[in-house]
Design an enzyme around this catalytic site. Structure first.
Site, short mmCIF file in Angstrom:
data_model
loop_
_atom_site.label_atom_id
_atom_site.label_comp_id
_atom_site.label_asym_id
_atom_site.label_seq_id
_atom_site.Cartn_x
_atom_site.Cartn_y
_atom_site.Cartn_z
N HIS A 44 -7.17 -1.60 1.56
CA HIS A 44 -7.76 -2.71 0.81
C HIS A 44 -8.29 -2.25 -0.55
CE1 HIS A 44 -12.02 -1.65 1.26
NE2 HIS A 44 -11.76 -1.31 2.51
N HIS A 158 -1.00 -4.57 1.03
CA HIS A 158 -2.10 -3.87 1.71
C HIS A 158 -2.70 -4.72 2.81
CE1 HIS A 158 -5.85 -5.92 0.50
NE2 HIS A 158 -5.24 -6.20 -0.64
N CYS A 159 -3.39 -4.05 3.73
CA CYS A 159 -4.23 -4.71 4.72
C CYS A 159 -5.59 -4.04 4.63
CB CYS A 159 -3.61 -4.67 6.11
SG CYS A 159 -3.08 -3.03 6.66
N ALA A 160 -6.20 -3.67 5.73
CA ALA A 160 -7.47 -2.95 5.67
C ALA A 160 -7.24 -1.47 5.43
CB ALA A 160 -8.27 -3.18 6.95
#
Length: 263
Positions: A44, A158-160
């Site tokens: 992130h 992206h994610c986390a």
């Protein structure tokens, strides 16, 4: 005459963004390679420093795909704002089943962690989640590959942590580009580098046993990605059918996507 694509730039040292990398250089269809500077992945962007933001702005991004859900964003914060960049939030199933699970992971006692994560249950949970994302999130993945084909590049996914949800979205995109599965897997496993790993927040010091119980959740394991690939074969029979029937990507659309991202 086809020009040789430029070599990827050296990986930057970002202070507040983990797991960043340019996917340029990966081998793809017809002897071509992913062009540097068109497709990026990371964790992130909520904690990006001023210098990080300046670097990200220098990439000339068109679109940032954020696969976090509302619980992730509430915990970590929204992405840093970058002028002129389109932000697309496409929440995917959390591989660890949402905020309640993560609260247990962060705060749970040892007996609870043993019962939920021990004896291979954590790894089985992760592999099952990868399969579920592949088989149930075709609309979201279809939206990503169509957007890229339509010109929403350069793009960052992206994610986390940049490992699971983003990892699968990147893998799906690379399959559409004709990148061999072993090369996709090698890039995926890069998320295990110590400077890339997501840092879980816990108030108490973590014991060796707790670290071992949590490890499957925070590692990129080849078995997880292979479970996703196996699900493609079981449901659609082949990658080509997955792309066409699952994601709605026609042969013409796939060719356009490859022309945009390959050199």
């Amino acid at each position: 005459m086809t020009q040789t694509p430029p070599a990827p730039q050296a990986e930057p040292e970002l202070a507040g963004v983990r797991n960043f990398r340019d996917l340029g250089g990966l081998p793809a269809a017809d002897g071509r390679r992913v062009r540097p500077g068109v497709l990026f992945r990371s964790g992130h962007l909520a904690h990006a420093t001023e210098a990080d933001a300046a670097f990200l702005a220098s990439l000339g991004l068109h679109t940032i795909f954020d696969f976090r859900n509302a619980a992730d964003i509430a915990l970590e914060g929204p992405d840093v704002a970058l002028a002129g960049v389109r932000n697309v939030n496409l929440p995917l199933s959390d591989p660890a089943d949402g905020s309640e699970f993560w609260r247990m992971v962060r705060d749970g006692d040892l007996d609870t962690l043993r019962s939920v994560l021990g004896e291979g249950r954590a790894a089985d949970r992760m592999a099952g989640s990868y399969r579920t994302i592949i088989t149930t999130r075709t609309a979201e993945h279809g939206r990503v590959v169509h957007a890229l084909a339509e010109g929403d590049v350069p793009a960052l996914m992206h994610c986390a942590a940049g490992k699971d949800r983003a990892g699968l979205s990147v893998a799906v995109t690379l399959l559409a580009l004709g990148v061999p599965r072993d090369a996709i897997e090698a890039d995926y496993l890069e998320s295990n580098a110590p400077h890339r790993r997501y840092r879980v927040r816990r108030d108490a010091e973590v014991s060796p046993e707790v670290s071992e119980l949590l490890s499957p959740l925070f590692e990129a394991r080849a078995s997880y990605l292979r479970a996703a690939f196996a699900a493609i074969g079981e449901v659609w029979g082949s990658t080509d059918r997955y792309l066409s029937e699952g994601l709605g990507l026609t042969d013409a659309g796939r060719s356009v996507l490859q022309e945009r991202l390959l050199g």
